[in-house]
Scaffold this motif. Sequence first.
Motif, short mmCIF file in Angstrom:
data_model
loop_
_atom_site.label_atom_id
_atom_site.label_comp_id
_atom_site.label_asym_id
_atom_site.label_seq_id
_atom_site.Cartn_x
_atom_site.Cartn_y
_atom_site.Cartn_z
N ARG A 5 -6.05 -3.41 26.65
CA ARG A 5 -6.44 -2.84 25.46
C ARG A 5 -6.28 -1.33 25.84
N ARG A 6 -5.80 -0.74 24.74
CA ARG A 6 -5.89 0.87 24.66
C ARG A 6 -6.84 1.17 23.72
N GLN A 7 -6.90 0.51 22.40
CA GLN A 7 -7.80 0.89 21.34
C GLN A 7 -8.29 -0.10 20.66
N VAL A 8 -9.51 -0.36 20.30
CA VAL A 8 -9.94 -1.33 19.34
C VAL A 8 -10.72 -0.70 18.14
N VAL A 9 -10.14 -1.06 17.11
CA VAL A 9 -11.03 -0.34 16.05
C VAL A 9 -11.42 -1.57 14.90
N GLY A 10 -12.88 -1.37 14.48
CA GLY A 10 -12.97 -2.61 13.45
C GLY A 10 -12.96 -1.93 11.96
N ALA A 11 -12.64 -3.00 11.37
CA ALA A 11 -12.51 -2.75 9.56
C ALA A 11 -13.47 -3.99 9.06
N SER A 12 -13.78 -3.63 7.86
CA SER A 12 -14.52 -4.25 6.92
C SER A 12 -13.72 -5.09 5.89
N SER A 13 -12.40 -4.74 5.83
CA SER A 13 -11.58 -5.47 4.75
C SER A 13 -10.18 -5.57 5.40
N ARG A 14 -9.42 -6.39 4.97
CA ARG A 14 -7.79 -6.52 5.29
C ARG A 14 -7.12 -5.29 4.98
N GLU A 15 -7.53 -4.87 3.87
CA GLU A 15 -6.83 -3.54 3.23
C GLU A 15 -6.85 -2.25 4.37
N ALA A 16 -8.22 -2.26 4.99
CA ALA A 16 -8.51 -1.24 5.72
C ALA A 16 -7.80 -1.64 7.11
#
Length: 76
Positions: free
Chosen positions: A28-39
């Motif tokens: 993994r190079r980068q992991v980002v969390g999102a609260s919605s599918r659109e985001a």
Amino acid sequence: MTRFLVVLTDVRPLEGPGRNERTSPERRRQVVGASSREAADRIAGAFMALGMVRAGRQRVKVIAVGRRGYVRESVA
């Protein structure tokens, strides 16, 4: 509530009959969390514009985590 992870990974060469992400995941190079599918889709789109992704050396994955459709029951 379902959360999403957007993961940027290095593509590794094919070894053996196939890939198994559970036993030997890509780095993994980068992991980002999102609260919605659109985001998550917007973040993934930004990652897909990177040169290393466009050249096929890195990969973008959107992963749903958490519980979908979970209804909490009250115990009386």
